[in-house]
Design a protein around this motif. Structure first.
Motif, PDB file in Angstrom:
ATOM      1  N   VAL A  63       0.863  -1.182   0.000  1.00 18.82           N
ATOM      2  CA  VAL A  63       0.000   0.000   0.000  1.00 18.82           C
ATOM      3  C   VAL A  63       0.897   1.228   0.000  1.00 18.82           C
ATOM      4  O   VAL A  63       1.680   1.434   0.935  1.00 18.82           O
ATOM      5  CB  VAL A  63      -0.933   0.045   1.230  1.00 18.82           C
ATOM      6  N   VAL A  64       0.821   2.031  -1.044  1.00 12.56           N
ATOM      7  CA  VAL A  64       1.632   3.246  -1.169  1.00 12.56           C
ATOM      8  C   VAL A  64       0.686   4.441  -1.103  1.00 12.56           C
ATOM      9  O   VAL A  64      -0.196   4.586  -1.950  1.00 12.56           O
ATOM     10  CB  VAL A  64       2.421   3.253  -2.495  1.00 12.56           C
ATOM     11  N   GLY A 124      -8.558  -5.993   0.591  1.00  8.14           N
ATOM     12  CA  GLY A 124      -8.401  -7.091   1.528  1.00  8.14           C
ATOM     13  C   GLY A 124      -7.884  -6.679   2.897  1.00  8.14           C
ATOM     14  O   GLY A 124      -8.493  -6.998   3.927  1.00  8.14           O
ATOM     15  N   PRO A 125      -6.750  -5.945   2.973  1.00  6.20           N
ATOM     16  CA  PRO A 125      -6.181  -5.617   4.282  1.00  6.20           C
ATOM     17  C   PRO A 125      -7.048  -4.693   5.144  1.00  6.20           C
ATOM     18  O   PRO A 125      -6.695  -4.442   6.296  1.00  6.20           O
ATOM     19  CB  PRO A 125      -4.860  -4.918   3.913  1.00  6.20           C
ATOM     20  N   GLN A 158      -3.714   3.586   6.874  1.00  6.34           N
ATOM     21  CA  GLN A 158      -4.122   3.761   8.269  1.00  6.34           C
ATOM     22  C   GLN A 158      -5.117   2.690   8.691  1.00  6.34           C
ATOM     23  O   GLN A 158      -5.043   2.150   9.810  1.00  6.34           O
ATOM     24  CB  GLN A 158      -4.722   5.147   8.468  1.00  6.34           C
ATOM     25  N   ARG A 159      -6.053   2.357   7.810  1.00  2.00           N
ATOM     26  CA  ARG A 159      -7.055   1.353   8.146  1.00  2.00           C
ATOM     27  C   ARG A 159      -6.403  -0.018   8.355  1.00  2.00           C
ATOM     28  O   ARG A 159      -6.718  -0.728   9.313  1.00  2.00           O
ATOM     29  CB  ARG A 159      -8.101   1.267   7.030  1.00  2.00           C
ATOM     30  N   ALA A 160      -5.485  -0.398   7.465  1.00  3.91           N
ATOM     31  CA  ALA A 160      -4.815  -1.693   7.595  1.00  3.91           C
ATOM     32  C   ALA A 160      -4.006  -1.767   8.884  1.00  3.91           C
ATOM     33  O   ALA A 160      -3.952  -2.814   9.541  1.00  3.91           O
ATOM     34  CB  ALA A 160      -3.917  -1.944   6.387  1.00  3.91           C
ATOM     35  N   ALA A 161      -3.368  -0.659   9.262  1.00  2.55           N
ATOM     36  CA  ALA A 161      -2.608  -0.642  10.511  1.00  2.55           C
ATOM     37  C   ALA A 161      -3.530  -0.792  11.715  1.00  2.55           C
ATOM     38  O   ALA A 161      -3.220  -1.517  12.671  1.00  2.55           O
ATOM     39  CB  ALA A 161      -1.805   0.650  10.606  1.00  2.55           C
TER      40      ALA A 161
END
Length: 245
Positions: A63-64, A124-125, A158-161
């Motif tokens: 994710v960039v 997905g993440p 931010q959401r994946a983290a």
């Protein structure tokens, strides 16, 4: 007459269910490391982490952020585009920290890399049910630190983290900023309390660095150490003085 019983991976009417992103036959289910690249200076750190993960045989979801695309262009001289991400990633990973292409040896295999657009909050993440080993945010800007610590989920990074934290998976945040203002320091403490590893991009010199790439690799290696990924990016301390010379 009772209808035929369905197996767990069988759709109605007898149609087989193909597990999304299933691994090739003979391999276990794909469980990638999510690598988030924010807009902070330090794209060579991200490249070193990505290269080491791929050379270790790990799957990667990339994710960039939108801001990171500007930094990639500024620091590597090339773009990072959604429509040409594989071509751009290959060029990025082939560029050393000194800007020279082709100086890093073997080219990693990109066949098990999946790219997700930063604005895709249905990716997905973004879900805790998505199978992932953990996440490394490298480099992490102060905006990314704040967004993750406060649970803002402004973009996929931010959401994946946030998902990684709530699922209890390893989260390594490689902070690249100096000096650090009070709000960011407090947010870093909040991340530590939430279970993340806060890892400032602080190169060491005892590993015998002879160039800028060695310093970059040390930071990348410490991030991978925190994630539990095996690598050979730097020489480890063994209690013997003078080995760095």
């Amino acid at each position: 007459m009772e209808p035929p019983r369905q197996t767990p991976y069988e759709e109605p009417y007898g149609q087989p269910y193909e597990e999304p992103y299933a691994a090739p036959p003979g391999r276990g289910r794909r469980r990638p490391w999510v690598v988030g690249v924010s807009g902070a200076s330090g794209t060579p750190y991200a490249a070193a982490v990505l290269r080491a993960l791929l050379l270790a045989g790990e799957a990667v979801d990339l994710v960039v952020s939108r801001a990171a695309r500007l930094t990639v262009l500024d620091e590597t001289g090339g773009p990072f585009r959604d429509a040409h991400w594989r071509e751009d990633l290959r060029r990025w990973l082939d560029t050393g920290a000194d800007g020279r292409p082709g100086a890093l040896g073997a080219e990693p295999d990109l066949s098990d890399v999946r790219h997700w657009a930063a604005g895709d909050l249905a990716a997905g993440p973004s879900s805790g049910s998505y199978a992932a080993k953990g996440m490394i945010v490298v480099p992490a800007s102060t905006a990314a630190v704040a967004g993750i610590a406060l649970g803002l989920s402004k973009d996929l990074l931010q959401r994946a983290a946030s998902v990684t934290l709530k699922e209890g998976r390893p989260l390594v945040v490689v902070v690249r900023e100096t000096p650090l203002p009070g709000p960011t320091l407090r947010q870093m403490v909040a991340l530590d309390e939430a279970g993340a590893v806060v890892l400032p991009a602080s190169p060491a010199f005892y590993a015998g660095a002879t160039g800028i790439q060695d310093l970059v690799d040390f930071v990348a290696g410490r991030a991978l150490d925190s994630a539990g990924v095996t690598h050979k990016l730097y020489r480890r301390w063994e209690g013997e003085l003078g080995r760095s010379r």
